[in-house]
Scaffold this motif. Structure first.
Motif, PDB file in Angstrom:
ATOM      1  N   PRO A  24       0.816  -1.231   0.000  1.00 17.20           N
ATOM      2  CA  PRO A  24       0.000   0.000   0.000  1.00 17.20           C
ATOM      3  C   PRO A  24       0.842   1.270   0.000  1.00 17.20           C
ATOM      4  N   LEU A  25       2.043   1.238   0.625  1.00 16.59           N
ATOM      5  CA  LEU A  25       2.897   2.422   0.600  1.00 16.59           C
ATOM      6  C   LEU A  25       3.340   2.756  -0.810  1.00 16.59           C
ATOM      7  N   TRP A  42       3.238   6.687  -1.721  1.00 19.57           N
ATOM      8  CA  TRP A  42       4.422   7.244  -2.367  1.00 19.57           C
ATOM      9  C   TRP A  42       4.119   8.040  -3.637  1.00 19.57           C
ATOM     10  N   PRO A  43       3.212   7.603  -4.515  1.00 18.24           N
ATOM     11  CA  PRO A  43       2.903   8.449  -5.687  1.00 18.24           C
ATOM     12  C   PRO A  43       2.397   9.833  -5.297  1.00 18.24           C
ATOM     13  N   ALA A  52       4.232  13.381  -6.010  1.00 18.38           N
ATOM     14  CA  ALA A  52       3.507  14.411  -6.748  1.00 18.38           C
ATOM     15  C   ALA A  52       3.556  15.746  -6.021  1.00 18.38           C
ATOM     16  N   VAL A  53       3.478  15.712  -4.675  1.00 18.40           N
ATOM     17  CA  VAL A  53       3.506  16.953  -3.894  1.00 18.40           C
ATOM     18  C   VAL A  53       4.924  17.498  -3.779  1.00 18.40           C
ATOM     19  N   ALA A  54       5.903  16.589  -3.563  1.00 18.00           N
ATOM     20  CA  ALA A  54       7.275  17.043  -3.315  1.00 18.00           C
ATOM     21  C   ALA A  54       8.013  17.413  -4.597  1.00 18.00           C
ATOM     22  N   VAL A  55       7.861  16.609  -5.637  1.00 27.45           N
ATOM     23  CA  VAL A  55       8.627  16.793  -6.861  1.00 27.45           C
ATOM     24  C   VAL A  55       7.805  17.490  -7.942  1.00 27.45           C
TER      25      VAL A  55
END
Length: 321
Positions: A293-294, A299-300, A304-307
């Protein structure tokens, strides 16, 4: 639908007759499926309710018993047509049905009848569904139909396995509490059979399934079956193979005349330790199970928020040039 009609048209000259044959076959399959669901619900009825209906009056009990006989005769008449010829498969399926709580003799026939009806329903639904996609070739229609039929025939196996696993797990979790009650009743001066009967009544509020199984052991003991034999049959019905040591301990205590309370207390501690070790084992697997699940869910969104903003700025910079 058009594909089946075209195939049947090679045997019948009248197209309308062919359509009526297909529709009639679909109607009979739906009726058979409804009847099978009714039989399944009837077999799933609570034994306590059956007992209450029997006590309510002799006329009602007579009508209920006559209805049972009619259904049993119907299932016996179709047994040789729906059950597999392999004895090994029959034994394995009966064992799973017992572990899931279906102990009636007609449960095996009902199970395979439901599988056949689901397969027929899946076949008809697949043929009707492919009729809405005329661009599909005949080969694709056959492949999709076979996939639908295979899935429908395999679904009852999954459901039965899950039911058996869930019931066995519930019995395994409730049995240490029953052992503690059995120790208390034995040390209070009751014999083993009387203590087991008392525990079967007291444990009903916690685990009705375990209460019914223990009451069945007590009923068999009353008609002359020895306690070790009754407990072995209890293990076979429930799938709790780890209780085989309890049967050996009880048999040895009866032969040697040792204290039943001390023996049961030691086994209760050991069984509770096993349950704790099983819980610790399942807890140790959580870290590995959380990876999926991670990776797929968390992780996606994090990337999406960080990069994401940095990628947008880089794209804007290249677009500006």
């Amino acid at each position: 639908m058009d594909y089946i009609i075209s195939v049947l048209s090679t045997y019948f000259d009248n197209a309308d007759l062919t359509k009526w044959i297909v529709l009639g076959f679909a109607f009979l399959s739906a009726v058979a499926f409804t009847a099978s669901i009714g039989i399944l619900i009837y077999n799933l009825s609570n034994p306590l309710k059956q007992r209450l209906h029997t006590i309510s009056g002799p006329d009602h009990a007579h009508r209920q018993s006559s209805g049972h006989k009619k259904i049993d005769k119907t299932l016996e008449s179709i047994e040789k047509y729906v059950t597999p010829k392999s004895k090994t498969e029959q034994i394995n399926t009966k064992q799973l049905l017992m572990h899931a709580g279906f102990e009636k003799t007609s449960a095996l026939t009902s199970y395979y009848a439901i599988k056949i009806i689901l397969t027929l329903i899946a076949l008809i639904c697949a043929v009707i569904a492919t009729n809405f996609f005329p661009e599909l070739t005949s080969q694709k229609v056959v492949v999709y139909t076979l996939l639908a039929v295979g899935t429908a025939s395999f679904i009852p196996n999954i459901v039965l396995s899950k039911l058996a696993e869930r019931r066995t797990k519930a019995l395994r979790n409730a049995f240490p509490d029953a052992l503690d009650l059995l120790v208390v009743a034995s040390e209070a001066g009751l014999g083993f059979q009387a203590a087991l009967n008392r525990v079967a009544k007291e444990i009903d509020s916690i685990s009705p399934e375990l209460s019914q199984e223990l009451q069945l052991v007590c009923q068999k003991a009353r008609i002359g079956i020895s306690i070790p034999v009754g407990l072995n049959q209890f293990i076979e019905r429930t799938g709790l193979s780890e209780l085989q040591g309890l049967v050996s301990i009880i048999t040895q205590s009866v032969k040697l005349g040792s204290s039943m309370g001390d023996t049961l207390r030691e086994y209760a501690v050991e069984f509770r330790d096993r349950r704790m070790q099983k819980a610790e084992e399942e807890a140790a697997k959580i870290g590995t199970k959380m990876i999926f699940p991670l990776v797929t869910c968390i992780w996606p969104g994090f990337f999406a928020v960080a990069v994401g903003p940095a990628i947008v700025k880089v794209l804007d910079m290249f677009a500006g040039r």
